[in-house]
Design an enzyme around this catalytic site. Structure first.
Site, PDB file in Angstrom:
ATOM      1  CG  ASP A 286      27.200 -32.499 -10.565  1.00 56.15           C
ATOM      2  OD1 ASP A 286      28.415 -32.468 -10.837  1.00 56.15           O
ATOM      3  OD2 ASP A 286      26.563 -31.502 -10.172  1.00 56.15           O
TER       4      ASP A 286
ATOM      5  CG  HIS B 201      22.686 -34.554 -13.257  1.00 49.14           C
ATOM      6  ND1 HIS B 201      22.454 -33.290 -13.760  1.00 49.14           N
ATOM      7  CD2 HIS B 201      22.855 -34.406 -11.912  1.00 49.14           C
ATOM      8  CE1 HIS B 201      22.467 -32.415 -12.764  1.00 49.14           C
ATOM      9  NE2 HIS B 201      22.717 -33.058 -11.651  1.00 49.14           N
TER      10      HIS B 201
END
Length: 258
Positions: A75, A225
């Site tokens: 993400d 991430h």
């Protein structure tokens, strides 16, 4: 057989049954933030919605638990210099990942987005503005968040955005899942993640491995991430360790049986 051994066997059976029930339970989905309960190292966790519940809405958090396959996802809401190294490492290992991006990221980092596409990665929809989508009950407003990102991706890459959606912060509602499905999207949750998004308190290499190695499991959808400096530093070694454990890496198309 000793009494202690019998107790341990019964406990293991109980864990297995609990995992199976948690994974495949059906019924109404409650609005909330995606969460996991790990009961046993090396085994799939129980999500707060079951595989069958999610499947009705073309959503998933887990792949085939009979095969040692990992679905690697990232993400990103902004860029801080770690993505290029992550992409270099993925290329070295010939691993295709999925990157769920927001509008701001695509607008400001078009070259990186184009590189993701050119190197065979999937770019998914993380919405245009990263709101709490569970608070959006209007189909038009929900559609706008996804379609504005589609248009921006088309503008920057000349291609159509693949129809994979990850709710911001993992916050969802049953209504959201239905709206995403109606738009042709498959919703992607995860079965393994760790606290890697805090730039001012990044985990150490040891802390990262302590979470990501014992908890890996067949069919894992891993969320990392790409803003994490730790992830960029350890990814080469992490992928090597997972490969040494017998895992291979699958794509979003494979996750959903495409």
């Amino acid at each position: 057989m000793r009494k202690r051994d019998i107790v341990m066997i019964l406990a293991a059976i109980g864990v297995a049954i609990g995992v199976a029930i948690g994974i495949y339970v059906t019924g109404t989905l409650e609005t909330g933030s995606w969460g996991l309960s790990f009961r046993q190292e090396g085994a799939a966790p129980i999500g707060n919605a079951g595989v069958d519940q999610l499947r009705k809405y073309d959503a998933a958090y887990l792949g085939d638990t009979s095969e040692k396959v990992i679905y690697l996802t990232f993400d990103a809401g902004y860029e801080n210099g770690a993505t290029e190294k992550i992409l270099d490492t993925l290329q070295k290992h010939n691993v295709k990942a999925a990157f769920f991006l927001v509008g701001n990221y695509i607008e400001k980092n078009a070259d990186l987005v184009r590189r993701m596409v050119e190197e065979g990665h999937t770019v998914g929809n993380h919405t245009m503005h990263h709101p709490d989508m569970s608070k959006i009950s209007d189909q038009e407003a929900f559609t706008r968040e996804l379609q504005e990102l589609e248009a921006l991706f088309r503008e920057k890459t000349g291609q159509e955005l693949p129809k994979y959606y990850r709710p911001p912060q993992g916050i969802y509602s049953e209504e959201n899942l239905k709206m995403a499905k109606d738009l042709g999207y498959k919703t992607v949750f995860w079965s393994l993640a760790y606290v890697d998004w805090k730039n001012d308190s990044q985990p150490t290499r040891e802390q990262a491995f302590a979470k990501l190695l014992p908890r890996i499991h067949p069919g894992a959808v891993v969320l990392l991430h790409s803003t994490s400096e730790t992830n960029a530093e350890i990814l080469d070694e992490l992928l090597t360790k997972w490969e040494e454990m017998g895992y291979r890496f699958g794509t979003m198309e494979e996750l959903f049986g495409g």
